[in-house]
Structure formats: structure tokens, C-alpha cells
Design an enzyme around this catalytic site. Structure first.
Site, PDB file in Angstrom:
ATOM      1  N   GLU A 250       0.829  -1.213   0.000  1.00  0.00           N
ATOM      2  CA  GLU A 250       0.000   0.000   0.000  1.00  0.00           C
ATOM      3  C   GLU A 250       0.861   1.259   0.000  1.00  0.00           C
ATOM      4  OE1 GLU A 250      -3.056   0.042  -0.606  1.00  0.00           O
ATOM      5  OE2 GLU A 250      -3.894  -1.882   0.022  1.00  0.00           O
TER       6      GLU A 250
ATOM      7  N   ARG B  12       0.572   3.741  -3.257  1.00  0.00           N
ATOM      8  CA  ARG B  12      -0.059   5.049  -3.019  1.00  0.00           C
ATOM      9  C   ARG B  12       0.982   6.148  -2.799  1.00  0.00           C
ATOM     10  NH1 ARG B  12      -5.864   3.679  -0.207  1.00  0.00           N
ATOM     11  NH2 ARG B  12      -5.729   1.440  -0.442  1.00  0.00           N
TER      12      ARG B  12
ATOM     13  N   ASP C 220      -4.274 -10.152  -8.453  1.00  0.00           N
ATOM     14  CA  ASP C 220      -4.539  -9.164  -9.526  1.00  0.00           C
ATOM     15  C   ASP C 220      -3.362  -8.369 -10.096  1.00  0.00           C
ATOM     16  OD1 ASP C 220      -4.416  -7.816  -7.085  1.00  0.00           O
ATOM     17  OD2 ASP C 220      -6.383  -6.895  -7.215  1.00  0.00           O
TER      18      ASP C 220
ATOM     19  N   GLU D 235     -12.121  -0.421 -10.443  1.00  0.00           N
ATOM     20  CA  GLU D 235     -11.701  -1.383 -11.480  1.00  0.00           C
ATOM     21  C   GLU D 235     -12.599  -1.438 -12.712  1.00  0.00           C
ATOM     22  OE1 GLU D 235     -11.813  -2.070  -8.202  1.00  0.00           O
ATOM     23  OE2 GLU D 235      -9.662  -2.163  -7.772  1.00  0.00           O
TER      24      GLU D 235
HETATM   25  C1  DMJ Z   1      -6.374   0.088  -5.170  1.00  0.00           C
HETATM   26  O1  DMJ Z   1      -5.656   0.457  -4.058  1.00  0.00           O
HETATM   27  C2  DMJ Z   1      -5.500  -0.541  -6.206  1.00  0.00           C
HETATM   28  O2  DMJ Z   1      -6.148  -0.515  -7.423  1.00  0.00           O
HETATM   29  C3  DMJ Z   1      -5.143  -1.958  -5.894  1.00  0.00           C
HETATM   30  O3  DMJ Z   1      -4.413  -2.572  -6.917  1.00  0.00           O
HETATM   31  C4  DMJ Z   1      -6.356  -2.777  -5.638  1.00  0.00           C
HETATM   32  N1  DMJ Z   1      -7.327  -2.142  -4.815  1.00  0.00           N
HETATM   33  C5  DMJ Z   1      -7.529  -0.753  -4.734  1.00  0.00           C
HETATM   34  C6  DMJ Z   1      -8.803  -0.242  -5.340  1.00  0.00           C
HETATM   35  O4  DMJ Z   1      -9.854  -1.086  -5.372  1.00  0.00           O
END
Ligand code: DMJ
Length: 626
Positions: free
Chosen positions: A250, A254, A383, A514
Site C-alpha cells: 500500500e 499510493r 490481480d 476497477e
Molecule cells: C487500489 O488500491 C488498487 O487498485 C489496488 O491494486 C487494488 N485495490 C484498490 C482499489 O480497489
């Protein structure tokens, strides 16, 4: 020869002196010959080189990273092996070679030239670096992009309805931001119902997640006063000396991603300083027997550990597999290859390890380097690992062949094992548990429409149309899951369900991006107007269900008649959801995909080739867009 008589010297005396001189000269020349002869008999030719070779040819290059590379070269065989891995991967190293060789455009010849392996490549790199020493990368960047990042007119559409829709999205961003500023300034997220801030425990002691996540969105939307407030906060109040437990993933997507983008878009050195300071603090997480980082790190002490919920102390594929884009840029900006080495080590391990049916399970032991359990998912836990493979390839200006091969092999395995067609004809990506399919797709997995789309063009020629069709089908399925124009966290395709959530616990929507992300990519790739229509449906639904008096909130049940809010404005709503909507209603020249890749938090990063190459492009002044 005529000897003229010198005053005061007799002829016989002069003859004597001349013969003495002759003998002395003879002796001297014999001595010199002997000395040179001895030099040639020394065990190596080092001294000769020192004498005869020019300084520039023999001296090591003194630029930071080059010295680092040379230091590595001097280390033992193990390190050499490591470096060879980096080089032969062609990814970052060949990208550097390409850019440093300053070829005006990408040609096949150029690509062939760059396929250098092992030490040769490193040598080329160091020599080339010495030539570029004097001109700074920052200066080059101004000239590198093929197009202006914000477009000719900041991506403004000439179509009045599209422009109106884009203005609406900008207004939503301002509303979300203003409320965050009023009620939660400096905290990580806004709680829009209770009108206060939320800190949580994802970012260790770091604060201001919504600020760092919003910098680039504010900037590209032209919300410059707001951007300036955000910038000032980062400069004066973003304290990186925190001591809490942070998620490496995270913080990377971010904070590192947000600061990198802000730097590349604005050229503000302060962002670069901050991001390099932060990057260094993440490095101890890689101190494990395999170099696979653990999920949690204390940014103060550097100690790291695995998530309590992850089985047998394992690391999560989507976490340690989602560092590559940012870390390669950290190496570029710091001139320190260590970040690239860390992620290339992860890459190499994943490439080598045996994979069940070619699939990548979600849990891996950072100690043994083996899979811990066989759960495979394109949604949560897996993912963005896949996303970063294709994006690494694209970000390397299509030179990172290893990433490309891994991506297309993974996609082949996914298609063979996970992609399903529902009785109603919807294409979806199921989850896989040790060979048994779970016919469920998470909202998170809906990013894959966009991912398969952006990778379509570089697949095998006979597969390109197929990939584009697959991307469109997945995006269609995700749109179908938005029955109330917003969709649930997970939806199913069994027991008669067709893209609907069957469990109450799966019905929430937390402002995730998404589905909209895939609309945006599919719009850019096809210009099919339905994607803009679907995006607009989402805008209306966000306004109707998620907008509250002081911001936007997630909702607990997308099917409920009476809306129940979760009281959280996630930072990714500002970073991703609103940014992707804004791009969807902009012309394609706003952050053109030829120049930029978006990290998984929607922070744009420039292609490396463009970043370094100063012979092509526009000669822009990226720091004066407004
Ligand atoms: C985001 O922080 C990023 O896209 C991450 O890869 C997956 N989840 C959240 C948003 O849903």
C-alpha cells in the site's frame, strides 16, 4: 663532419672529450633499453597500460550508479550471477542501453543492437554513462515525451456533452477534496458522515494518504489551488520518520507511486527528495532468505513480518508482485540499481519456480521460496501481479522481453484454466483452488478487461483480435454486474446467478475503480461510445447513492432500496475512480498511453525510454502546463 675549434680547447683534447661523450651516450642508451625490456617482462601489462593508455580509457567512471555497478562487478561469482540475471532479463538494463545509445527512434536494428548480454552490457552501460554525466536526467525529461502530458488543450473534448460530463467529474473531485480538506486534513481518509478523519493501520505512521494519492489527479484536472495546498502539505508535513506497521504494497502503490507521478508531472524536486527518502525505508523488507519481501514493515526500525492472516507466514503474490514499476523508477531517479535488483530478484524467482498448470498461486513462502497453497485469483491477492508484468513490458518501451513472455504465458494458463462462459453467455474469470473452480469474480478482477486490452496489440499476431475480444467481453460482464449502475464486491455464476452477488457479505461497494478503469482503457482502444455511456451511468449512480453532505461514501448493499453508507471516502476514489472517469471524458492526448503507464493506483509513470532519451520528442517544458 667539421669540428670548429672552440676557444681555449686543443684539437686533440676535443677529440678525447668527444669519444668520452660517445661512450657515455652509448652506455645510457643501453641502460634505457634494458629498463624498457624489464617492463615488458612484468607479470601483467598493467604498468604499460598506465603509461600508455589515456586517462579516460583507464579510469573508472565516477557517476554514482556506475561505481555501484563496478563494485558489483568486483564481488564474487554469486553477485556476478545476480547481475547477469538483471542484464539478460533485458528489461531495465536493455532499456538503459537503448536510451543511452540515443537512437532517434525505435527500429528493429536498434533493438537488435541492444541485445547485449552479461558483462558486455554492463561495460557499455558504464562507458555510455560517462559521456552523459554532465547533462542531468531532469533536463532530458523535458525533451523526452512524444506528446505533451496534458495534451494540446489538456484533453478538452470538442464534443459539448463529453466536455460537460468531464466538468461534472471535476466538480466531484473538488467536492471530495474540499470536504477532505475541511474535515480530515492530514489524516489518511475522510469519514464523510461523521465529518472527521480516519487514520487506520495500513500506512504505518504515515499520514495524508488522500493528499498524496490526489496530487496528480488535482494537477491533471487543473485544480491548481488545491494542488498547491497538497504540495505544501507534502513539503511541510509529510513526516516519513514514522514507526508504525505499514503495508509495503500500500505504501508503495499510493505513496511511492503518488510522489513519483507528482514529480514527473510537475518537476518539483521536493517530490523526488521525498520519494527517494521513502524508497530507502522500504528496502529492509527484502531482507529475507529469498529476497521475497514480507508484507508488513516498520518504517522506523526496518523490521518486517508477514500478515497474521496469510497462511504459514507467506507473502502475497499481488503484494510482492506489485513493486516493479515504482522500484525501477526509484533506481532511475536515485542512480542506484538496488531497487531494480530487488524486483528483478522477485521476477527471476517467479519465472523459475514450477507453476501448477502454468498458474501463479497467491501465497509464497519468503523463506523457502515455495508456494504455500494453491489458490489462484485474478482478483484480490493475485490481480496486480499480472498487471505489472504487461505494464513492465510497456514501460520499458517494449524491451523487457522477460516480462512480456511471463505475461503472455500467464494469460495462456488463465485462459486455459480460469476463463469461463456462463450459461447466459457472460465471459468471466473464475478462481481456482487446487484444481477446483470457484465460479466467482471479484470487483477487483474487473481491472483485467483493461489489462487484457492494453496487452492485446503485442500478443501473437493471430491472437490480437482474440485478446481484444476477450477484454471487451470481460468489461461487458463487469458492466452487467453493475445492475444498479454500481456493482458488488464479488459476483457469482453458479446456482442460477449471472454476475450477481448471492451473499449479503459480498454486496458492498467501496468506491472502487476497477470497472471504470476497464471502461477507460477500452474507450481508448476502441472508441466505442458505449464505454463513455457506461462511465456516465456510473457517475450518475455515484451521485445518487454515494454522494453525501460532506463527501462520497461507500455503500453497504448495492441492491438495497434504502442506501446504507459505510462512512468512508477511500483515497483510491480520488486517485483512481475519479481520475479514470476524467480520462474517459477527455481526448486521448491527456496522458497519452504512448508515453505513460498507470501504476495500480492510477499514478502515471513515464516510459523509461522517453524518460532518458533526449534525441526524440517535443522539447517540452513540462513544468509550465498552466
Ligand atoms: C487500489 O488500491 C488498487 O487498485 C489496488 O491494486 C487494488 N485495490 C484498490 C482499489 O480497489
Amino acid at each position: 663532419m667539421v669540428f670548429r675549434k672552440l676557444p681555449g680547447v686543443s684539437a686533440s683534447g676535443m677529440g678525447l672529450r668527444l669519444s668520452q661523450k660517445f661512450v657515455f651516450l652509448l652506455f645510457l642508451s643501453g641502460l634505457v633499453t634494458l629498463c624498457f625490456g624489464a617492463l615488458f617482462f612484468l607479470p601483467d601489462s598493467v604498468r604499460l597500460k598506465r603509461i600508455f593508455l589515456s586517462k579516460t580509457e583507464s579510469q573508472p567512471v565516477t557517476v554514482g550508479s556506475d561505481n555501484d555497478l563496478r563494485d558489483h562487478l568486483k564481488k564474487g561469482a554469486k553477485d556476478m550471477e545476480h547481475l547477469r540475471g538483471i542484464t539478460s532479463a533485458k528489461g531495465e538494463t536493455s532499456t538503459k542501453l537503448k536510451s543511452l545509445s540515443r537512437k532517434p527512434s525505435i527500429t528493429n536494428e536498434a533493438k537488435a543492437d541492444e541485445k547485449v548480454v552479461g558483462g558486455e552490457a554492463l561495460e557499455d552501460l558504464t562507458m555510455s554513462r560517462s559521456k552523459t554525466e554532465s547533462s542531468s536526467k531532469d533536463e532530458k525529461f523535458k525533451k523526452c515525451l512524444l506528446k505533451p502530458p496534458l495534451g494540446i488543450e489538456h484533453g478538452k473534448s470538442s464534443h459539448p456533452q463529453t466536455l460537460h460530463r468531464r466538468d461534472k467529474v471535476k466538480e466531484m473531485m473538488k467536492f471530495a477534496w474540499d470536504n477532505y480538506k475541511s474535515f480530515a486534513w492530514g489524516k489518511n481518509e475522510l469519514r464523510p458522515l461523521t465529518k472527521n478523519g480516519h487514520i487506520g493501520n495500513m500506512f504505518g505512521g504515515l499520514r495524508g494518504a488522500s493528499i498524496v494519492d490526489s496530487l496528480d489527479t488535482l494537477y491533471i484536472m487543473g485544480l491548481i489551488d488545491e494542488y498547491n495546498d497538497a504540495k505544501e502539505w507534502v513539503e511541510t508535513s509529510l513526516d516519513l520518520n514514522s514507526n508504525g506497521e505499514a503495508s509495503l504494497f500500500e505504501v508503495n502503490i499510493r505513496y511511492v507511486g503518488g510522489l513519483l507521478s507528482a514529480y514527473y508531472l510537475t518537476g518539483e524536486e521536493m517530490f523526488k527528495r521525498k520519494v527517494l527518502e521513502l524508497g530507502e525505508k522500504l528496502l529492509p523488507a527484502f531482507n529475507t532468505p529469498t529476497g521475497i519481501p514480507r508484507g508488513v514493515i516498520n518504517l522506523g526500525s526496518g523490521t518486517s513480518w508477514s500478515w497474521g492472516w496469510a497462511s504459514a507466514g507467506s507473502s502475497i503474490l499481488a503484494e510482492f508482485g506489485t513493486l516493479h514499476l515504482e522500484f525501477v523508477h526509484l533506481s532511475e531517479l536515485s542512480n542506484n540499481p538496488i531497487y531494480t535488483e530487488k524486483v528483478m530478484n522477485i521476477r527471476r524467482l517467479l519465472n523459475k519456480i514450477e507453476k501448477p498448470h502454468g498458474l501463479y498461486p497467491n501465497f509464497l513462502s519468503p523463506v523457502s521460496g515455495n508456494w504455500v497453497q494453491h489458490h489462484v485469483s485474478i482478483g484480490g491477492l493475485g490481480d496486480s501481479f499480472y498487471e505489472y508484468l504487461i505494464k513492465s513490458y510497456l514501460m520499458s518501451d517494449k524491451t523487457d522481453e522477460e516480462a512480456k513472455n511471463m505475461y503472455y504465458s500467464a494469460l495462456e494458463a488463465i485462459e486455459a484454466n480460469l476463463v469461463q462462459k456462463s450459461p447466459g453467455g457472460l465471459t468471466y474469470m473464475a478462481e481456482w483452488r487446487g484444481g477446483i473452480l470457484d465460479h466467482k469474480m471479484g470487483h477487483l478482477a474487473c481491472f483485467s478487461g483493461g489489462m487484457v486490452g492494453i496487452g492485446a496489440d503485442d500478443g501473437a499476431p493471430e491472437k490480437r483480435q482474440h485478446f481484444l475480444d476477450l477484454a471487451a467481453e470481460i468489461t461487458h460482464t463487469c458492466h452487467e454486474s453493475y445492475t444498479t449502475k454500481l456493482g458488488p464486491e464479488a459476483f457469482r455464476f453458479d446456482g442460477g446467478a449471472e454476475a450477481t452477488a448471492t451473499r449479503l457479505s459480498d454486496r458492498y461497494y467501496i468506491l472502487r475503480p476497477e470497472v471504470i478503469e476497464s471502461y477507460m482503457y477500452m474507450w481508448r482502444l476502441t472508441h466505442d461510445p458505449k464505454y463513455r455511456e457506461w462511465g456516465w451511468e456510473a457517475v450518475e449512480a455515484l451521485e445518487q447513492h454515494c454522494r453525501v453532505e460532506a463527501g462520497f461514501s461507500g455503500i453497504r448493499d448495492v441492491y438495497a432500496q434504502t442506501v446504507s453508507h459505510d462512512n468512508m471516502q477511500q483515497s483510491f476514489f480520488l486517485s483512481e475512480t475519479l481520475k479514470y472517469l476524467y480520462l474517459l471524458f477527455s481526448d486521448d492526448d491527456l496522458l497519452p498511453l504512448e508515453d505513460w503507464v498507470f501504476n495500480t493506483e492510477a499514478h502515471p509513470l513515464p516510459l523509461l525510454f522517453h524518460w532518458l532519451n533526449d534525441t526524440v520528442g517535443y522539447g517540452l517544458k513540462p513544468y509550465n502546463y498552466y
